[in-house]
Design a protein around this motif. Structure first.
Motif, PDB file in Angstrom:
ATOM      1  N   LYS A 128      35.652  48.194  43.051  1.00  0.00           N
ATOM      2  CA  LYS A 128      34.580  47.378  43.626  1.00  0.00           C
ATOM      3  C   LYS A 128      34.778  45.912  43.283  1.00  0.00           C
ATOM      4  N   LEU A 129      35.290  45.632  42.097  1.00  0.00           N
ATOM      5  CA  LEU A 129      35.574  44.255  41.703  1.00  0.00           C
ATOM      6  C   LEU A 129      36.695  43.681  42.560  1.00  0.00           C
ATOM      7  N   LYS A 130      37.685  44.497  42.870  1.00  0.00           N
ATOM      8  CA  LYS A 130      38.788  44.062  43.718  1.00  0.00           C
ATOM      9  C   LYS A 130      38.272  43.718  45.109  1.00  0.00           C
ATOM     10  N   ILE A 131      37.445  44.584  45.662  1.00  0.00           N
ATOM     11  CA  ILE A 131      36.886  44.335  46.992  1.00  0.00           C
ATOM     12  C   ILE A 131      36.010  43.090  46.977  1.00  0.00           C
ATOM     13  N   SER A 132      35.234  42.909  45.914  1.00  0.00           N
ATOM     14  CA  SER A 132      34.383  41.734  45.793  1.00  0.00           C
ATOM     15  C   SER A 132      35.222  40.458  45.731  1.00  0.00           C
ATOM     16  N   SER A 133      36.289  40.466  44.958  1.00  0.00           N
ATOM     17  CA  SER A 133      37.162  39.296  44.868  1.00  0.00           C
ATOM     18  C   SER A 133      37.818  39.002  46.200  1.00  0.00           C
ATOM     19  N   PHE A 134      38.214  40.051  46.913  1.00  0.00           N
ATOM     20  CA  PHE A 134      38.845  39.881  48.207  1.00  0.00           C
ATOM     21  C   PHE A 134      37.868  39.291  49.219  1.00  0.00           C
ATOM     22  N   LYS A 135      36.627  39.752  49.219  1.00  0.00           N
ATOM     23  CA  LYS A 135      35.617  39.225  50.137  1.00  0.00           C
ATOM     24  C   LYS A 135      35.271  37.777  49.805  1.00  0.00           C
ATOM     25  N   ARG A 136      35.270  37.451  48.530  1.00  0.00           N
ATOM     26  CA  ARG A 136      34.990  36.075  48.107  1.00  0.00           C
ATOM     27  C   ARG A 136      36.081  35.125  48.600  1.00  0.00           C
ATOM     28  N   LEU A 137      37.329  35.581  48.562  1.00  0.00           N
ATOM     29  CA  LEU A 137      38.439  34.770  49.054  1.00  0.00           C
ATOM     30  C   LEU A 137      38.309  34.550  50.558  1.00  0.00           C
ATOM     31  N   ASN A 138      37.952  35.584  51.292  1.00  0.00           N
ATOM     32  CA  ASN A 138      37.756  35.436  52.735  1.00  0.00           C
ATOM     33  C   ASN A 138      36.605  34.484  53.043  1.00  0.00           C
ATOM     34  N   LEU A 139      35.555  34.530  52.260  1.00  0.00           N
ATOM     35  CA  LEU A 139      34.427  33.615  52.457  1.00  0.00           C
ATOM     36  C   LEU A 139      34.848  32.172  52.176  1.00  0.00           C
ATOM     37  N   LYS A 187      53.333  36.795  52.980  1.00  0.00           N
ATOM     38  CA  LYS A 187      53.670  35.952  51.830  1.00  0.00           C
ATOM     39  C   LYS A 187      52.460  35.123  51.394  1.00  0.00           C
ATOM     40  N   VAL A 188      51.629  34.747  52.365  1.00  0.00           N
ATOM     41  CA  VAL A 188      50.422  33.984  52.050  1.00  0.00           C
ATOM     42  C   VAL A 188      49.480  34.849  51.216  1.00  0.00           C
ATOM     43  N   ARG A 189      49.334  36.103  51.597  1.00  0.00           N
ATOM     44  CA  ARG A 189      48.473  37.033  50.852  1.00  0.00           C
ATOM     45  C   ARG A 189      49.005  37.239  49.436  1.00  0.00           C
ATOM     46  N   ASP A 190      50.324  37.389  49.330  1.00  0.00           N
ATOM     47  CA  ASP A 190      50.917  37.549  48.000  1.00  0.00           C
ATOM     48  C   ASP A 190      50.709  36.313  47.133  1.00  0.00           C
ATOM     49  N   PHE A 191      50.741  35.126  47.753  1.00  0.00           N
ATOM     50  CA  PHE A 191      50.542  33.890  46.999  1.00  0.00           C
ATOM     51  C   PHE A 191      49.117  33.787  46.464  1.00  0.00           C
ATOM     52  N   PHE A 192      48.129  34.023  47.330  1.00  0.00           N
ATOM     53  CA  PHE A 192      46.737  33.879  46.922  1.00  0.00           C
ATOM     54  C   PHE A 192      46.259  35.021  46.033  1.00  0.00           C
ATOM     55  N   LEU A 193      46.787  36.196  46.242  1.00  0.00           N
ATOM     56  CA  LEU A 193      46.333  37.358  45.484  1.00  0.00           C
ATOM     57  C   LEU A 193      47.328  37.718  44.392  1.00  0.00           C
ATOM     58  N   SER A 194      47.701  36.743  43.631  1.00  0.00           N
ATOM     59  CA  SER A 194      48.584  36.977  42.488  1.00  0.00           C
ATOM     60  C   SER A 194      48.031  36.202  41.296  1.00  0.00           C
ATOM     61  N   GLY A 195      48.526  36.514  40.161  1.00  0.00           N
ATOM     62  CA  GLY A 195      48.086  35.803  38.976  1.00  0.00           C
ATOM     63  C   GLY A 195      47.462  36.721  37.953  1.00  0.00           C
ATOM     64  N   SER A 196      47.059  36.135  36.872  1.00  0.00           N
ATOM     65  CA  SER A 196      46.575  36.913  35.731  1.00  0.00           C
ATOM     66  C   SER A 196      45.253  37.618  36.006  1.00  0.00           C
ATOM     67  N   GLU A 197      44.420  37.078  36.895  1.00  0.00           N
ATOM     68  CA  GLU A 197      43.141  37.750  37.153  1.00  0.00           C
ATOM     69  C   GLU A 197      43.257  38.824  38.232  1.00  0.00           C
ATOM     70  N   TRP A 198      44.284  38.781  39.057  1.00  0.00           N
ATOM     71  CA  TRP A 198      44.402  39.745  40.141  1.00  0.00           C
ATOM     72  C   TRP A 198      45.262  40.956  39.751  1.00  0.00           C
ATOM     73  N   GLU A 199      46.254  40.764  38.909  1.00  0.00           N
ATOM     74  CA  GLU A 199      47.166  41.854  38.542  1.00  0.00           C
ATOM     75  C   GLU A 199      46.460  43.041  37.892  1.00  0.00           C
ATOM     76  N   PRO A 200      45.519  42.853  36.955  1.00  0.00           N
ATOM     77  CA  PRO A 200      44.811  44.018  36.410  1.00  0.00           C
ATOM     78  C   PRO A 200      44.022  44.794  37.455  1.00  0.00           C
ATOM     79  N   LEU A 201      43.499  44.083  38.446  1.00  0.00           N
ATOM     80  CA  LEU A 201      42.768  44.765  39.508  1.00  0.00           C
ATOM     81  C   LEU A 201      43.705  45.632  40.346  1.00  0.00           C
ATOM     82  N   LEU A 202      44.896  45.122  40.628  1.00  0.00           N
ATOM     83  CA  LEU A 202      45.861  45.906  41.392  1.00  0.00           C
ATOM     84  C   LEU A 202      46.326  47.130  40.603  1.00  0.00           C
TER      85      LEU A 202
END
Length: 98
Positions: free
Chosen positions: A3-14, A69-84
């Protein structure tokens, strides 16, 4: 975690959706009154360009577009990897239960 992953993804789209509206805040009322065609036209072009960029980013960041590649760029990093990783573990648990 999923649910946190989905929330983060929706926040990015917003955040991408609001991109064209940032151009509106830089408008000067006095400048529009003095030359509405030139100043308003330039702001309209900037708004349209930012709207296109926002639409393109929204398409690239789509949840179904996993090879972007754009998705990989934005959805990477220390806060996204644990969610994945947690999402992968949840999928493995569901497969194990079957």
């Amino acid at each position: 975690m999923s649910k946190l992953k989905i929330s983060s993804f929706k926040r990015l789209n917003l955040a991408v959706f609001q991109l064209p509206f940032w151009s509106v805040y830089w408008e000067s009322v006095d400048a529009i009154k003095e030359s509405p065609i030139i100043y308003g036209g330039i702001n309209l072009l900037i708004f349209i360009m930012l709207a296109y960029v926002a639409y393109w980013l929204y398409q690239q960041l789509s949840y179904t577009n996993k090879e972007s590649k754009v998705r990989d760029f934005f959805l990477s990093g220390s806060e996204w990897e644990p969610l994945l990783k947690s999402a992968e573990i949840l999928e493995q648990i569901k497969e194990y239960e079957k």
